[in-house]
Design a protein around this motif. Sequence first.
Motif, PDB file in Angstrom:
ATOM      1  N   ASN A  94     -27.768   8.383  10.508  1.00 59.96           N
ATOM      2  CA  ASN A  94     -26.777   7.745   9.651  1.00 59.96           C
ATOM      3  C   ASN A  94     -25.667   8.730   9.304  1.00 59.96           C
ATOM      4  OD1 ASN A  94     -28.223   5.295   9.503  1.00 59.96           O
ATOM      5  ND2 ASN A  94     -29.563   6.165   7.922  1.00 59.96           N
ATOM      6  N   PRO A  95     -24.460   8.240   9.050  1.00 64.03           N
ATOM      7  CA  PRO A  95     -23.370   9.152   8.675  1.00 64.03           C
ATOM      8  C   PRO A  95     -23.662   9.825   7.339  1.00 64.03           C
ATOM      9  CG  PRO A  95     -22.728   6.861   8.367  1.00 64.03           C
ATOM     10  CD  PRO A  95     -24.020   6.839   9.094  1.00 64.03           C
ATOM     11  N   ASP A  96     -23.329  11.102   7.249  1.00 62.31           N
ATOM     12  CA  ASP A  96     -23.542  11.817   5.990  1.00 62.31           C
ATOM     13  C   ASP A  96     -22.225  12.213   5.325  1.00 62.31           C
ATOM     14  OD1 ASP A  96     -22.726  13.706   7.781  1.00 62.31           O
ATOM     15  OD2 ASP A  96     -24.563  14.908   7.717  1.00 62.31           O
ATOM     16  N   LYS A  97     -21.101  11.850   5.954  1.00 59.52           N
ATOM     17  CA  LYS A  97     -19.783  12.144   5.387  1.00 59.52           C
ATOM     18  C   LYS A  97     -18.831  11.002   5.702  1.00 59.52           C
ATOM     19  CE  LYS A  97     -20.258  17.166   6.002  1.00 59.52           C
ATOM     20  NZ  LYS A  97     -19.703  18.363   6.680  1.00 59.52           N
ATOM     21  N   VAL A  98     -17.892  10.771   4.790  1.00 65.03           N
ATOM     22  CA  VAL A  98     -16.845   9.777   5.018  1.00 65.03           C
ATOM     23  C   VAL A  98     -15.499  10.483   4.946  1.00 65.03           C
ATOM     24  CG1 VAL A  98     -15.725   7.672   4.220  1.00 65.03           C
ATOM     25  CG2 VAL A  98     -18.197   7.883   4.053  1.00 65.03           C
ATOM     26  N   PHE A  99     -14.699  10.316   6.015  1.00 63.97           N
ATOM     27  CA  PHE A  99     -13.370  10.913   6.068  1.00 63.97           C
ATOM     28  C   PHE A  99     -12.321   9.800   6.024  1.00 63.97           C
ATOM     29  CE2 PHE A  99     -16.184  13.928   8.087  1.00 63.97           C
ATOM     30  CZ  PHE A  99     -15.741  15.164   7.634  1.00 63.97           C
ATOM     31  N   ILE A 100     -11.107  10.154   5.679  1.00 65.38           N
ATOM     32  CA  ILE A 100      -9.997   9.204   5.724  1.00 65.38           C
ATOM     33  C   ILE A 100      -9.475   9.155   7.153  1.00 65.38           C
ATOM     34  CG2 ILE A 100      -7.727   8.609   4.840  1.00 65.38           C
ATOM     35  CD1 ILE A 100      -9.972   8.487   2.785  1.00 65.38           C
ATOM     36  N   GLY A 101      -9.564   7.959   7.771  1.00 68.69           N
ATOM     37  CA  GLY A 101      -9.114   7.817   9.147  1.00 68.69           C
ATOM     38  C   GLY A 101      -7.690   7.305   9.254  1.00 68.69           C
ATOM     39  N   GLU A 102      -7.275   6.484   8.276  1.00 69.99           N
ATOM     40  CA  GLU A 102      -5.919   5.916   8.295  1.00 69.99           C
ATOM     41  C   GLU A 102      -5.504   5.575   6.879  1.00 69.99           C
ATOM     42  OE1 GLU A 102      -3.397   2.233  10.376  1.00 69.99           O
ATOM     43  OE2 GLU A 102      -5.598   2.246  10.397  1.00 69.99           O
ATOM     44  N   ILE A 103      -4.231   5.729   6.593  1.00 67.56           N
ATOM     45  CA  ILE A 103      -3.682   5.412   5.273  1.00 67.56           C
ATOM     46  C   ILE A 103      -2.497   4.477   5.466  1.00 67.56           C
ATOM     47  CG2 ILE A 103      -2.578   6.328   3.191  1.00 67.56           C
ATOM     48  CD1 ILE A 103      -4.067   8.938   3.676  1.00 67.56           C
ATOM     49  N   LEU A 104      -2.511   3.344   4.766  1.00 70.89           N
ATOM     50  CA  LEU A 104      -1.419   2.384   4.863  1.00 70.89           C
ATOM     51  C   LEU A 104      -0.276   2.815   3.949  1.00 70.89           C
ATOM     52  CD1 LEU A 104      -3.400  -0.984   4.822  1.00 70.89           C
ATOM     53  CD2 LEU A 104      -2.630   0.343   6.797  1.00 70.89           C
ATOM     54  N   GLU A 105       0.935   2.789   4.495  1.00 69.32           N
ATOM     55  CA  GLU A 105       2.107   3.211   3.726  1.00 69.32           C
ATOM     56  C   GLU A 105       2.352   2.286   2.539  1.00 69.32           C
ATOM     57  OE1 GLU A 105       5.534   3.620   6.135  1.00 69.32           O
ATOM     58  OE2 GLU A 105       4.606   5.010   7.542  1.00 69.32           O
ATOM     59  N   GLY A 106       2.756   2.872   1.425  1.00 69.79           N
ATOM     60  CA  GLY A 106       3.097   2.094   0.243  1.00 69.79           C
ATOM     61  C   GLY A 106       1.921   1.648  -0.585  1.00 69.79           C
ATOM     62  N   ARG A 107       0.688   1.941  -0.137  1.00 71.37           N
ATOM     63  CA  ARG A 107      -0.504   1.544  -0.876  1.00 71.37           C
ATOM     64  C   ARG A 107      -0.948   2.671  -1.801  1.00 71.37           C
ATOM     65  NH1 ARG A 107      -2.801  -2.909   1.521  1.00 71.37           N
ATOM     66  NH2 ARG A 107      -3.867  -3.085  -0.495  1.00 71.37           N
ATOM     67  N   PRO A 108      -1.861   2.391  -2.747  1.00 68.61           N
ATOM     68  CA  PRO A 108      -2.257   3.405  -3.735  1.00 68.61           C
ATOM     69  C   PRO A 108      -2.708   4.729  -3.133  1.00 68.61           C
ATOM     70  CG  PRO A 108      -3.069   1.257  -4.403  1.00 68.61           C
ATOM     71  CD  PRO A 108      -2.462   1.074  -3.039  1.00 68.61           C
ATOM     72  N   ALA A 109      -3.421   4.700  -2.008  1.00 64.74           N
ATOM     73  CA  ALA A 109      -3.908   5.944  -1.398  1.00 64.74           C
ATOM     74  C   ALA A 109      -2.744   6.838  -0.980  1.00 64.74           C
ATOM     75  CB  ALA A 109      -4.800   5.632  -0.200  1.00 64.74           C
ATOM     76  N   ALA A 110      -1.701   6.229  -0.392  1.00 57.98           N
ATOM     77  CA  ALA A 110      -0.536   7.014   0.028  1.00 57.98           C
ATOM     78  C   ALA A 110       0.226   7.542  -1.181  1.00 57.98           C
ATOM     79  CB  ALA A 110       0.380   6.144   0.887  1.00 57.98           C
ATOM     80  N   GLN A 111       0.334   6.724  -2.227  1.00 55.96           N
ATOM     81  CA  GLN A 111       1.047   7.138  -3.438  1.00 55.96           C
ATOM     82  C   GLN A 111       0.327   8.262  -4.168  1.00 55.96           C
ATOM     83  OE1 GLN A 111       1.286   3.405  -5.494  1.00 55.96           O
ATOM     84  NE2 GLN A 111       2.812   2.530  -4.082  1.00 55.96           N
ATOM     85  N   ALA A 112      -0.993   8.323  -3.988  1.00 54.56           N
ATOM     86  CA  ALA A 112      -1.774   9.367  -4.658  1.00 54.56           C
ATOM     87  C   ALA A 112      -1.880  10.644  -3.829  1.00 54.56           C
ATOM     88  CB  ALA A 112      -3.174   8.841  -4.971  1.00 54.56           C
ATOM     89  N   ASN A 113      -1.199  10.657  -2.678  1.00 53.22           N
ATOM     90  CA  ASN A 113      -1.190  11.830  -1.794  1.00 53.22           C
ATOM     91  C   ASN A 113      -2.533  12.077  -1.116  1.00 53.22           C
ATOM     92  OD1 ASN A 113       0.206  13.945  -0.518  1.00 53.22           O
ATOM     93  ND2 ASN A 113      -0.576  15.451  -1.981  1.00 53.22           N
ATOM     94  N   LEU A 114      -3.311  11.009  -0.920  1.00 53.22           N
ATOM     95  CA  LEU A 114      -4.502  11.128  -0.088  1.00 53.22           C
ATOM     96  C   LEU A 114      -4.037  11.329   1.343  1.00 53.22           C
ATOM     97  CD1 LEU A 114      -7.519  10.904  -0.859  1.00 53.22           C
ATOM     98  CD2 LEU A 114      -7.489   8.580   0.019  1.00 53.22           C
ATOM     99  N   GLN A 115      -4.747  12.133   2.130  1.00 48.13           N
ATOM    100  CA  GLN A 115      -4.290  12.462   3.472  1.00 48.13           C
ATOM    101  C   GLN A 115      -5.367  12.159   4.516  1.00 48.13           C
ATOM    102  OE1 GLN A 115      -2.776  16.467   3.737  1.00 48.13           O
ATOM    103  NE2 GLN A 115      -1.522  16.263   1.882  1.00 48.13           N
ATOM    104  N   VAL A 116      -4.889  11.807   5.734  1.00 50.23           N
ATOM    105  CA  VAL A 116      -5.818  11.573   6.843  1.00 50.23           C
ATOM    106  C   VAL A 116      -6.612  12.847   7.104  1.00 50.23           C
ATOM    107  CG1 VAL A 116      -5.995  11.088   9.304  1.00 50.23           C
ATOM    108  CG2 VAL A 116      -4.368   9.804   7.899  1.00 50.23           C
ATOM    109  N   GLY A 117      -7.926  12.712   7.242  1.00 47.22           N
ATOM    110  CA  GLY A 117      -8.786  13.873   7.472  1.00 47.22           C
ATOM    111  C   GLY A 117      -9.489  14.353   6.228  1.00 47.22           C
ATOM    112  N   ASP A 118      -9.059  13.886   5.031  1.00 48.79           N
ATOM    113  CA  ASP A 118      -9.739  14.274   3.792  1.00 48.79           C
ATOM    114  C   ASP A 118     -11.178  13.764   3.806  1.00 48.79           C
ATOM    115  OD1 ASP A 118      -7.454  15.448   2.884  1.00 48.79           O
ATOM    116  OD2 ASP A 118      -6.933  13.885   1.422  1.00 48.79           O
TER     117      ASP A 118
END
Length: 426
Positions: A200-224
């Motif tokens: 089973n996976p033991d880590k979750v990474f950010i694979g994609e961030i949609l522009e203009g959504r809360p994740a992008a506004q909070a400076n979350l980055q692909v690969g985090d």
Amino acid sequence: MEMVQNIVLTVLVFFVIVSIHEWGHFYFAKRAGILVREFAIGFGPKLFSVKKGETRYTLRLIPAGGFVRMAGEDPEIVEVQPGQTIAVRVHDDKVTRIYLDRLDERSNVIRSEVESIDLEHALTVVLQVDGEPERLSIHPQALMVSKGRETQIAPHNRQFGSKTVAQRALAIFAGPLMNFVLAFVLFAVYIQLTGIATGNPDKVFIGEILEGRPAAQANLQVGDEIKTINGVQIGGDYEKMIAMIGESADKEMTWTVLRDGKTVELTITPALDPEAKAGKVGISPKFDVPTRTPGVGETITYAAKAMKNMTVLIFDSFKMLITGQFKLDDLGGPVRTAEITSQIASRGIEQLTSWTALLSLYLGIFNLLPIPALDGSRLIFLGLEAVRGRPIDPNRESMVHFIGFAMLMLLMLAVTYNDVMRLVKG
């Protein structure tokens, strides 16, 4: 640079799945001895054209499919009538070129009035030369020249309709068949690229961030790597993370992520999704799952299961369309498909391979639907011919396919308009 790469990959995906489909028609038509006049990718005006052997290969403006034009499917060439004056060029006692216009400009030819001509069976022409009839044999690959265009004649045994029902059916079915073969191969390549999970996976990474959504506004980055949310350890439990986000619409959350070996704390407020009635931040995950390389048998088994599962999914979508569970606004045409393909291309070659396999499978299944102008409809007409012992009136069949093609084009225009308006409105 990434945008250019995604555009190139998107074009390549469309080119591959359409080309393999048309190549299936082309190959089995040639094997049956049918003269293939044109192998085209796209519809509308020609962008590029080259003739090799008997076939002209063209790239056309509208990237909405392709076609293989076989002799005998459409009106062949301009007919030559008795009493008409023509010019012919003879080589090795056979007519190799028949000129219908600009006769005074032709050199090394015989200019005369036609008494009779047969371009399909006897391959002969009788000309009035000095008041006497002269019979000439016509080469089976002779060219008819008119208005600056050369068209190879098609003797009856080179025409689509002269072949057996089985040969014609195979030439038509081969297009979708090649799409199925391509889909199977690509699903097999996908499992080789990604491997088989051994845990089973033991880590979750950010694979994609949609522009203009809360994740992008909070400076979350692909690969985090997502470590904690509101102090709760996430590990590899993506479902837990989704549940926490869904329950926190319009509520501030504290995320801890690992970025380039350093711990970063972020504040994110999920936005309420009206349709899902849950909070969303606009991300897609990428898991760190231990894998191993599959064997040949496992690869074949996976590809077969993927074909089966995706086929069921495609037919479920057709069922929803027929029962009215889909609206026109929910449908996507070439523009929408290209947009999604470009997005998937940015996720890596593995996801693009899987998506291309799905598109190829969809194209094969869609073309076998009993819709006029599609391969499925043409196979039905051949089935009726086999049962009746004689073909359906070609004029009636052509009219059915023409109407079907016109309706498909209207539908495509409608969904393309929706796609463009969706892009304009963002």
